[in-house]
Design an enzyme around this catalytic site. Structure first.
Site, short mmCIF file in Angstrom:
data_model
loop_
_atom_site.label_atom_id
_atom_site.label_comp_id
_atom_site.label_asym_id
_atom_site.label_seq_id
_atom_site.Cartn_x
_atom_site.Cartn_y
_atom_site.Cartn_z
N PRO A 2 -6.89 4.12 -1.84
CA PRO A 2 -5.83 3.95 -2.82
C PRO A 2 -6.21 4.57 -4.16
CG PRO A 2 -6.24 1.90 -1.63
CD PRO A 2 -7.33 2.85 -1.26
N GLU A 3 -5.28 5.32 -4.73
CA GLU A 3 -5.51 5.92 -6.03
C GLU A 3 -4.77 5.12 -7.10
OE1 GLU A 3 -5.05 10.17 -6.11
OE2 GLU A 3 -5.97 10.43 -4.14
N HIS A 100 -9.49 -9.55 9.84
CA HIS A 100 -10.05 -8.80 8.72
C HIS A 100 -9.76 -9.46 7.37
CE1 HIS A 100 -11.25 -5.66 11.40
NE2 HIS A 100 -10.02 -5.38 11.75
N ARG A 122 -12.34 -2.12 6.76
CA ARG A 122 -13.59 -1.35 6.70
C ARG A 122 -14.60 -1.91 5.70
NH1 ARG A 122 -12.30 5.03 6.92
NH2 ARG A 122 -14.53 4.98 7.37
N LYS A 165 -16.94 24.58 -20.17
CA LYS A 165 -17.21 24.08 -18.82
C LYS A 165 -16.88 25.15 -17.78
CE LYS A 165 -16.59 19.71 -16.29
NZ LYS A 165 -17.94 19.21 -16.61
#
Length: 287
Positions: A2-3, A100, A122, A165
């Site tokens: 998830p972002e 889970h 997980r 950079k």
């Protein structure tokens, strides 16, 4: 994983139930996730009131009346779920919902009880309890850059961070010390919207183009949050529903498909940068 938009979607889904709620009957079903649960985790949650719900980068933060902040990172498959029950009939010894589910509790908000569960197939997620006044300086947060939806994020900030950079712009934007919470999906989408090649050295991009990039980062994140995030495999909101922004991807996951820019004859290309897939249109996104 998830972002930012997915984590923000979870925060907003939990807020009406948890803000101001008293936590009771916490239950821990295993000793650890990615890391061990905090010492005396259940005892420290019992009876605490959630003052508010916050997000920092991809972390959820729940400051508590006890002076501690409950911090959660969802990892790859972490998921909070809510289940409402009528007052007075909640069973504190109810069986674990799903193999889970690793912790659960009751949120009591003015007599309205809601069961909150945390499942993580997980177990890459993790939780912590940190003194609230020490959160900003904690190792998880001390080196994070500004929030991309906050006032400190701008083209000027990017220009300063990228000065000289040589690293490409795609990998540079994933550096959490430069901007917090940006992930692979939304960096690809923002670069496409800003018409910037992911191969361009970050220090070579002009200030006006960085201003546009900062604006497009905000726009794509805002659009994704409005759509409930993106569900590619594991993400679901607190009600078990899926996000819908994946249906609006311009480049991510669209290798070999035509560019969606009107009049462009380009085809979406996939390359690997920094060990992550990058999707872009070679014609729209030139150096």
């Amino acid at each position: 994983m998830p972002e930012l938009p997915e984590v923000e979607t979870v925060r907003r889904g939990l807020e009406p139930v948890l803000e101001g709620a008293r936590l009771t009957a916490p239950r821990q079903n295993r000793p650890d996730l990615r890391f061990p649960f905090p010492e005396r985790f259940i005892e420290r949650l019992e009876g605490a009131t959630v003052l508010r719900l916050e997000r920092r980068a991809k972390y959820l933060l729940f400051p508590l009346s006890t002076g501690e902040t409950w911090v959660t990172h969802l990892g790859m498959t972490g998921r909070f779920t809510l289940e409402g029950v009528a007052p007075g009939v909640f069973e504190t010894d109810a069986p674990v919902i799903g193999k889970h589910e690793h912790m659960s509790l009751t949120a009591d908000r003015g007599g309205a009880l809601t069961r909150l569960g945390y499942a993580d197939a997980r177990r890459f997620g993790f939780m912590g309890l940190i003194p609230t006044e020490a959160v900003e300086g904690h190792a998880w947060f001390a080196k994070l850059g500004p929030e991309p939806l906050g006032n400190a994020f701008s083209g000027a900030h990017l220009a300063e961070a990228f000065a000289g950079k040589a690293q490409n712009i795609k990998v540079s934007l994933l550096d959490q010390s430069i901007v917090a919470g940006l992930g692979n999906i939304y960096v690809c989408e923002a670069l496409y919207r800003a018409r910037i090649s992911p191969l361009t050295a970050a220090g070579e991009i002009s200030r006006p183009r960085l201003e546009r990039l900062a604006a497009e980062v905000r726009n794509v994140l805002g659009d994704a949050i409005a759509a409930g995030g993106s569900t590619l495999k594991d993400f679901a909101n607190v009600e078990g529903g899926q996000g819908y922004f994946q249906h609006r991807f311009d480049v991510y996951g669209r290798e070999h498909e035509p560019c969606r820019t009107e009049g462009c004859r380009g085809v979406v290309k996939r390359i690997v940068q920094g060990g992550r897939s990058t999707f872009f249109c070679p014609l729209c996104q030139k150096g």
